[in-house]
Design a protein around this motif. Structure first.
Motif, PDB file in Angstrom:
ATOM      1  N   ARG A  25     -11.424  10.900  -8.070  1.00 20.73           N
ATOM      2  CA  ARG A  25     -11.251   9.965  -6.941  1.00 20.73           C
ATOM      3  C   ARG A  25     -12.196   8.776  -7.078  1.00 20.73           C
ATOM      4  N   LYS A  26     -13.455   9.116  -7.472  1.00 18.53           N
ATOM      5  CA  LYS A  26     -14.464   8.062  -7.591  1.00 18.53           C
ATOM      6  C   LYS A  26     -14.058   7.058  -8.678  1.00 18.53           C
ATOM      7  N   SER A  27     -13.627   7.577  -9.834  1.00 21.33           N
ATOM      8  CA  SER A  27     -13.302   6.612 -10.891  1.00 21.33           C
ATOM      9  C   SER A  27     -12.063   5.793 -10.533  1.00 21.33           C
ATOM     10  N   LEU A  28     -11.120   6.400  -9.830  1.00 23.93           N
ATOM     11  CA  LEU A  28      -9.943   5.608  -9.435  1.00 23.93           C
ATOM     12  C   LEU A  28     -10.304   4.577  -8.379  1.00 23.93           C
ATOM     13  N   ASN A  29     -11.240   4.941  -7.544  1.00 24.82           N
ATOM     14  CA  ASN A  29     -11.681   4.043  -6.482  1.00 24.82           C
ATOM     15  C   ASN A  29     -12.501   2.874  -7.001  1.00 24.82           C
ATOM     16  N   GLU A  30     -13.336   3.185  -7.978  1.00 23.24           N
ATOM     17  CA  GLU A  30     -14.273   2.169  -8.467  1.00 23.24           C
ATOM     18  C   GLU A  30     -13.638   1.158  -9.411  1.00 23.24           C
ATOM     19  N   SER A  31     -12.554   1.568 -10.074  1.00 21.94           N
ATOM     20  CA  SER A  31     -11.992   0.653 -11.072  1.00 21.94           C
ATOM     21  C   SER A  31     -10.558   0.320 -10.716  1.00 21.94           C
ATOM     22  N   ARG A  32     -10.417  -0.396  -9.624  1.00 20.11           N
ATOM     23  CA  ARG A  32      -9.071  -0.741  -9.172  1.00 20.11           C
ATOM     24  C   ARG A  32      -8.573  -2.011  -9.849  1.00 20.11           C
ATOM     25  N   VAL A  33      -7.281  -2.191  -9.766  1.00 10.73           N
ATOM     26  CA  VAL A  33      -6.674  -3.408 -10.324  1.00 10.73           C
ATOM     27  C   VAL A  33      -6.398  -4.355  -9.153  1.00 10.73           C
ATOM     28  N   GLU A  34      -6.768  -5.610  -9.341  1.00 13.36           N
ATOM     29  CA  GLU A  34      -6.587  -6.563  -8.248  1.00 13.36           C
ATOM     30  C   GLU A  34      -5.272  -7.306  -8.390  1.00 13.36           C
ATOM     31  N   LEU A  35      -4.491  -7.283  -7.340  1.00 16.33           N
ATOM     32  CA  LEU A  35      -3.242  -8.058  -7.322  1.00 16.33           C
ATOM     33  C   LEU A  35      -3.584  -9.516  -6.981  1.00 16.33           C
ATOM     34  N   PRO A  36      -2.660 -10.451  -7.248  1.00 13.91           N
ATOM     35  CA  PRO A  36      -2.978 -11.864  -7.015  1.00 13.91           C
ATOM     36  C   PRO A  36      -3.459 -12.172  -5.590  1.00 13.91           C
ATOM     37  N   ASP A  37      -3.009 -11.381  -4.587  1.00 12.95           N
ATOM     38  CA  ASP A  37      -3.458 -11.686  -3.208  1.00 12.95           C
ATOM     39  C   ASP A  37      -4.757 -10.959  -2.854  1.00 12.95           C
ATOM     40  N   GLY A  38      -5.402 -10.368  -3.857  1.00 12.19           N
ATOM     41  CA  GLY A  38      -6.701  -9.741  -3.622  1.00 12.19           C
ATOM     42  C   GLY A  38      -6.624  -8.261  -3.274  1.00 12.19           C
ATOM     43  N   THR A  39      -5.425  -7.749  -3.013  1.00 15.10           N
ATOM     44  CA  THR A  39      -5.275  -6.324  -2.720  1.00 15.10           C
ATOM     45  C   THR A  39      -5.608  -5.519  -3.967  1.00 15.10           C
ATOM     46  N   ARG A  40      -6.342  -4.425  -3.776  1.00 13.11           N
ATOM     47  CA  ARG A  40      -6.749  -3.637  -4.937  1.00 13.11           C
ATOM     48  C   ARG A  40      -6.019  -2.296  -4.949  1.00 13.11           C
ATOM     49  N   VAL A  41      -5.416  -1.989  -6.073  1.00 12.08           N
ATOM     50  CA  VAL A  41      -4.623  -0.755  -6.196  1.00 12.08           C
ATOM     51  C   VAL A  41      -5.180   0.090  -7.353  1.00 12.08           C
ATOM     52  N   PRO A  42      -4.927   1.411  -7.322  1.00  3.12           N
ATOM     53  CA  PRO A  42      -5.469   2.248  -8.400  1.00  3.12           C
ATOM     54  C   PRO A  42      -4.801   1.971  -9.750  1.00  3.12           C
ATOM     55  N   ARG A  43      -5.548   2.221 -10.822  1.00  6.40           N
ATOM     56  CA  ARG A  43      -5.001   1.999 -12.171  1.00  6.40           C
ATOM     57  C   ARG A  43      -3.932   3.028 -12.506  1.00  6.40           C
ATOM     58  N   LEU A  44      -3.956   4.145 -11.801  1.00  2.00           N
ATOM     59  CA  LEU A  44      -2.947   5.178 -12.028  1.00  2.00           C
ATOM     60  C   LEU A  44      -2.174   5.425 -10.741  1.00  2.00           C
ATOM     61  N   GLY A  45      -0.851   5.293 -10.850  1.00  2.00           N
ATOM     62  CA  GLY A  45      -0.007   5.616  -9.707  1.00  2.00           C
ATOM     63  C   GLY A  45       0.932   6.741 -10.105  1.00  2.00           C
ATOM     64  N   GLN A  46       2.019   6.894  -9.357  1.00  2.00           N
ATOM     65  CA  GLN A  46       2.961   7.972  -9.656  1.00  2.00           C
ATOM     66  C   GLN A  46       4.400   7.451  -9.664  1.00  2.00           C
ATOM     67  N   GLY A  47       5.116   7.753 -10.729  1.00  2.00           N
ATOM     68  CA  GLY A  47       6.540   7.417 -10.814  1.00  2.00           C
ATOM     69  C   GLY A  47       7.364   8.529 -10.182  1.00  2.00           C
ATOM     70  N   THR A  48       8.621   8.227  -9.886  1.00  2.00           N
ATOM     71  CA  THR A  48       9.460   9.235  -9.203  1.00  2.00           C
ATOM     72  C   THR A  48      10.901   9.266  -9.704  1.00  2.00           C
ATOM     73  N   TRP A  49      11.152   8.678 -10.856  1.00  2.00           N
ATOM     74  CA  TRP A  49      12.530   8.668 -11.366  1.00  2.00           C
ATOM     75  C   TRP A  49      12.981  10.120 -11.586  1.00  2.00           C
ATOM     76  N   ASN A  50      14.171  10.450 -11.163  1.00  2.00           N
ATOM     77  CA  ASN A  50      14.769  11.792 -11.241  1.00  2.00           C
ATOM     78  C   ASN A  50      14.211  12.768 -10.211  1.00  2.00           C
ATOM     79  N   MET A  51      13.230  12.380  -9.455  1.00  2.00           N
ATOM     80  CA  MET A  51      12.747  13.271  -8.403  1.00  2.00           C
ATOM     81  C   MET A  51      13.747  13.257  -7.249  1.00  2.00           C
ATOM     82  N   GLY A  52      13.951  14.412  -6.647  1.00  2.00           N
ATOM     83  CA  GLY A  52      14.877  14.494  -5.528  1.00  2.00           C
ATOM     84  C   GLY A  52      16.293  14.826  -5.968  1.00  2.00           C
ATOM     85  N   ASP A  53      16.528  14.817  -7.286  1.00  2.00           N
ATOM     86  CA  ASP A  53      17.885  15.105  -7.785  1.00  2.00           C
ATOM     87  C   ASP A  53      18.242  16.587  -7.611  1.00  2.00           C
TER      88      ASP A  53
END
Ligand SMILES: NC(=O)c1ccc[n+]([C@@H]2O[C@H](COP(=O)([O-])OP(=O)(O)OC[C@H]3O[C@@H](n4cnc5c(N)ncnc54)[C@H](OP(=O)(O)O)[C@@H]3O)[C@@H](O)[C@H]2O)c1
Length: 299
Positions: free
Chosen positions: A13-41
């Motif tokens: 959690r700490k490493s994801l929190n500390e090293s975020r990626v900044e979007l052009p409007d300044g919002t910071r998101v984690p470097r790792l997210g989650q995909g969902t293709w084929n989920m729910g099928d």
């Protein structure tokens, strides 16, 4: 059920929190997210998929990527269930089909996605790939959705450098937040032109299929001695190495899809794994960076 100690959970959690990626409007998101293709099928797998997504969010991989295309809404509906009660902790991304990205259709598509996701806004709405609708018309539709508060920002997917240049030259085009493109150890074409161009324009890239889908095995990526050796040295899975490599630059967001808790845990471990220069050099030798322009890889 995957096991993870409190110490490791905190470290990830700490490493994801500390090293975020900044979007052009300044919002910071984690470097790792989650995909969902084929989920729910597959209804029989739904509960495990929901538990997995929630564990991922708990670990700090709280960017969830879906699309109206995935299972024609099934993935969005599953994500809607998974984020119930934790919506505000999640950075929610969905995508509009190119044929729905024109005047008169995009608003309807967005409404349908919001309904399936059981939310009142998307954090990011992407044009899934370029179709026949003029980009300018899609920008207009996206900007209208922003004004109405239905989406907080928008971006694109599967656009190569020439398309991106065209996009940014159109009215409102510079408000694009990201380009979501295929990127993994076995597909490095974007490093030649698109990625440096995006860096120049301070646009972070979102890497889809960062594990080369199930192909990481078939294509010999995770079985390659260079990858295995690094994984063994750090005591992690070769899949974690692939992800750590993908997010090494600090401005790429990778969105691996995992449908089991064991997999999401292994993927999250990539956040706390930083590859040494020597390790990166070995991976470059095994999977050389591009030396000339290649057309954008697309799935
Ligand atoms: N914009 C676009 O055009 C586009 C195109 C493709 C994908 N995407 C997005 O990107 C996301 C990720 O891409 P993807 O789903 O194509 O492929 P991916 O994330 O590269 O690979 C997913 C595959 O890897 C397996 N996996 C995940 N973690 C693993 C681990 N730790 N060990 C072993 N196997 C593991 C998954 O198995 P399990 O499911 O069994 O865990 C699944 O079979 C998609 O889900 C989607 O949200 C976008």
């Amino acid at each position: 059920m995957a096991t993870i100690g409190q110490d490791e959970r905190d470290r990830i959690r700490k490493s994801l929190n500390e090293s975020r990626v900044e979007l052009p409007d300044g919002t910071r998101v984690p470097r790792l997210g989650q995909g969902t293709w084929n989920m729910g099928d597959n209804p029989a797998a739904a509960q495990e998929e929901i538990r997995t997504l929630r564990l991922g969010v708990e670990l700090g991989m709280n960017l969830i990527d879906t699309a109206e295309m995935y299972g024609e809404g099934l993935s969005e509906s599953l994500v809607g269930e998974a984020i119930e009660g934790i919506r505000d902790e999640v950075f929610l991304v969905s995508k509009v089909y190119p044929h729905n990205a024109g005047r008169g259709r995009i608003a309807r598509s967005c409404e349908d996605s919001l309904r399936r996701l059981k939310t009142d806004r998307l954090d990011l709405y992407l044009l899934h790939w370029r179709g026949s609708v003029p980009l300018g018309e899609t920008i207009e539709g996206m900007e209208k959705l922003v004004k109405e508060g239905k989406i907080l920002r928008w971006g694109v997917s599967n656009l190569d450098q020439a398309d991106m240049e065209e996009l940014l030259g159109l009215p409102g085009g510079t408000r694009c937040a990201t380009d979501q493109v295929l990127y993994h150890l076995g597909s490095r074409g974007i490093e030649y032109d698109l990625l440096p161009w995006m860096r120049e324009h301070r646009l972070p890239a979102m890497a889809y299929s960062p594990l080369a889908q199930a192909g990481s095995l078939r294509k010999g990526l995770v079985t390659h001695p260079a990858v295995r050796e690094i994984a063994d040295r750090h005591g992690v899975s070769p899949f974690s190495v692939m992800l750590a490599w993908c997010i090494r630059g600090g401005d790429v967001i990778a969105i691996p899809k995992a449908s089991t808790e064991r997999h999401v845990l292994e993927n999250a471990r990539a956040a706390a794994l930083s590859l040494t220069e020597e390790e990166q050099r070995k991976l470059d030798e095994a999977f050389p960076p591009p030396t000339r322009k290649k057309p954008l890889d697309i799935i």
